[in-house]
Design an enzyme around this catalytic site. Sequence first.
Site, PDB file in Angstrom:
ATOM      1  N   GLU A  30       0.854  -1.186   0.000  1.00  0.00           N
ATOM      2  CA  GLU A  30       0.000   0.000   0.000  1.00  0.00           C
ATOM      3  C   GLU A  30       0.894   1.242   0.000  1.00  0.00           C
ATOM      4  OE1 GLU A  30      -3.488  -0.472   2.268  1.00  0.00           O
ATOM      5  OE2 GLU A  30      -4.303   1.434   1.613  1.00  0.00           O
ATOM      6  N   GLU A  49      -2.054   0.555  13.464  1.00  0.00           N
ATOM      7  CA  GLU A  49      -3.193   0.970  12.650  1.00  0.00           C
ATOM      8  C   GLU A  49      -4.510   0.823  13.397  1.00  0.00           C
ATOM      9  OE1 GLU A  49      -3.516  -1.314   9.057  1.00  0.00           O
ATOM     10  OE2 GLU A  49      -4.893   0.136   8.155  1.00  0.00           O
TER      11      GLU A  49
HETATM   12  C1  BGC Z   1      -5.278   2.906   4.784  1.00  0.00           C
HETATM   13  C2  BGC Z   1      -5.768   3.977   5.693  1.00  0.00           C
HETATM   14  C3  BGC Z   1      -6.653   4.860   4.878  1.00  0.00           C
HETATM   15  C4  BGC Z   1      -7.822   4.002   4.533  1.00  0.00           C
HETATM   16  C5  BGC Z   1      -8.984   4.679   3.922  1.00  0.00           C
HETATM   17  C6  BGC Z   1      -6.449   2.090   4.344  1.00  0.00           C
HETATM   18  O1  BGC Z   1      -6.123   1.058   3.530  1.00  0.00           O
HETATM   19  O2  BGC Z   1      -4.282   2.144   5.330  1.00  0.00           O
HETATM   20  O3  BGC Z   1      -4.899   4.514   6.552  1.00  0.00           O
HETATM   21  O4  BGC Z   1      -6.953   6.090   5.389  1.00  0.00           O
HETATM   22  O5  BGC Z   1      -7.461   2.869   3.809  1.00  0.00           O
HETATM   23  O6  BGC Z   1      -9.961   4.598   4.763  1.00  0.00           O
END
Ligand code: BGC
Length: 880
Positions: free
Chosen positions: A471, A737
């Site tokens: 990501e 997270e």
């Molecule tokens: C990310 C987040 C991001 C979110 C959107 C995720 O995959 O890691 O930090 O803000 O998607 O809601």
Amino acid sequence: MSLPAPLPAYCLRTEFSVNPIGVDTGRPRLSWKLPPQNRTQQRAYRIVAGLSEDPESNPICDTGMQKSARSVSVPWPGPEVAGFTKVFWKVQVWQKGSKTPSPWSATAYFETAPNGAWKGKWISFGKESRNVSPPAPFLRKAFSLSFAPVQARLRIAALGLCDLEINGKRVHPELALIPGWSDFRRRAQTMTFDVTPLLAKGPNMLGCILGDGWYAGHLGFKNQRQIYGGSPSVLICLDIVGPDGKSLSIVSDETWQARTGPIISSDLYHGENYDARLELSKWSVVGSSRRGWQPVKVRRRPHNLLLDAKVSEPVGKVESLPAICVSEPSTGCYVFDLGQNIVGWARIRLRGKRGQTVQLRFAEMLNPDGTLYTANLRSARATDTYTFGENGVCDWEPRFTFHGFRYVELSGCERKPQKSAVTGVVLHNRMRPTGVFTSSDPRINQLASNIRWGLKGNFLEVPTDCPQRDERLGWSGDIQVFAKTASFFYDVDAFLTKWMRDLRDGQTPDGAFPDIAPTFICGFGNAAWADAGVIVPWVVYRRFGNERILEENYEAMVKWMDFQEKTSDGLVRPPTAYGDWLAVDAAIPDFAPVPSDFIGTAYFARTAEIMMRVATVLNKHTDAIRFKKLREAVVRAFRREYVTVNERLVGDCQTAYVLALAFDLLPPASRPRAVERLVEHIRSRNWHLTTGFVGTPLICPVLSRFGRHDVAMKLLLQDTYPSWLFTVKNGATTMWERWNSYTPEKGFGDVAMNSFNHYAYGAVGEWMVHYVAGLAPGAEEPAYRHILFRPQICEGLTSVSASLETPYGLTAIEWESKRRRMEGRLVVPPNAYADFVFPSSGTLRNGKKSESFQGTGKLRLLPGEYRFQLSAMGKRETAS
Ligand code: BGC
């Protein structure tokens, strides 16, 4: 961590840096700092700039005495500077109460980037491969000089990554992953290096290794490569000036040669594979073998591509961490523990035999059996390999990848490696560290450290959500909530200025900002995410005095407001994607108790309010009135839609009350009830929060602001799930997270999305500095020219300190409290001022001068150092 030594007084900066070259404006802003003496206040300045080292001898600009207190981001006072010109400048100031000017500062310089079209052609190796990462191409050009250069500037732009060498020496050994990442469909970043010392009279060789990087490598969570293009390419221009003033340029074109070498493949997500048997001996030195070199491919100049001088500090190898221990969870697999979750790569020093391959894998956590936990990396293989070329010792690190990890697994060794075989190399943009927070509670200090490391790991070219899985994207919501905290720990002015370009590049024609920037997947216009487009520039302006970021982004910000207005129903925003992302009560995000349209409408009001202020700063008074009225109308719509007759809020959960209070959406008379209801919600959870990405950053500031600092402290010191200290108690060295990324009962959280290095919940850092330490930016002026000191009793802590290198100089607060008495120290930087807000009677001393005060109130402080004492500090409400 201690701060670096304060910058020398007068430390002159042009734009964002000291003595920059390659500046892409002929009207750079100038800043300086005054010496930190007592009561230093500037009443006037004089700037002299010229083309020689003694700018006074033949000035291009002499402002004479200018009556102004301004010393940060002073607009360029002279005629626009032409391209490729080196300008020297110095400053002197008049202090308040003094008729004589200060001595001149030391002379600083800046050099503008050449303007006009770039000479040279885009070149690449040109062998594309759709599905696998190909070997990294080596490109080179030999040339001869009939003189020893007096000045040489190497300018590059790349679609991909590059690593430059001249005559066998690396041009930028301390940097990595340059020139970085931008929205390559519109913009590539350029960099300029002073390479004068690397060139000599006679034959020379200029070389460049190319990496796929963000341009052609894997990017995003859909297992895709080549998002922007097939293979990396580079544009190079080496401008050389000889002793007689004559100049010549060596540029990239069809006369360059290319071939592949020892980097068999490299990918940001998957790692780098290096085979030392394929090393090209002295490839960037004249006279080395010509075997295998073939002409490069010249590529058409990408259509409409903008070339921007890199604004942010480049990514650098910032520090090295030795391993603290090594284990062997399975035979022949050695796991090195760095003791800290970092972002970067590992450097290895090992013995081996020709043809022997060692493998490095990376992870943030370990499984219970001591092996690497890699499930959360999703498709990112995060694996490097090194194959020995000769019998003997290797000292190797990769060039075109990075990993997020605390643990390194090394396999393929013939015998047990020493602990020193692996070193962690930390990579991030080379922003200046500025803020330090400490307290009497080591757990809180660990939390502050986790926030700092969360920032370091995710400020790599763009502010990312996470640095380890497939990501690593510039999610706008994450930086929207974290920007203020980031601005305390580091000088992120340049970094966020650059990212705002990425965000603007991704804005839709009708004004919606993207979820991620640079954008290529995901959506647009989502509440609390897209709002970064207004909030981030405002934060940068407030913290660093960067007015230009408001000017540069104004049009885009207005477009976002227009978009919100057009796509709302009676000024109520429609439901959008993420809601209060990862809130504790949310089964899936959409089911978080606070509806996403509630969040959107609250943010609509908030962004309208910010726009009112932005328009005022930029003297756009009609717009300021428009946004004031818009805000009032949105607030009315909010109340109509989301406040019940009994003054309950739709969603009736912590985040609902937090948003309504944080953004002043309720009438003043209803606020105490709302605060009570919020506290009830927290109490009913036995003093735990239930908030996600949207509510968490605001919950403690709201509680402290509305008189329940006691409850905010209880949340901070809570150490059972869900809480910040729960993660600390469970060994976190970065922010997680999810509140339950790991629990002792259930082990690892939802593997589909479980990063151990996500800064969003670290947004609490801003509140820790503002309300726990009591050091906040004042409202009257930006860049901490006006400071607010607000020490208060923080139940559970006996001492706290915060210090910050502001654009004006060092500010600090530190205090100790005992039985409701407090003693402390304050530092007001030169040319700034502060309000000391005292919550009880006491005394304040500055040198020999001492004054007493009674009750509550505030005192205005001039630059200098102060000691204070507070007695009988009021017993506030205590959470029970
Ligand atoms: C990310 C987040 C991001 C979110 C959107 C995720 O995959 O890691 O930090 O803000 O998607 O809601």
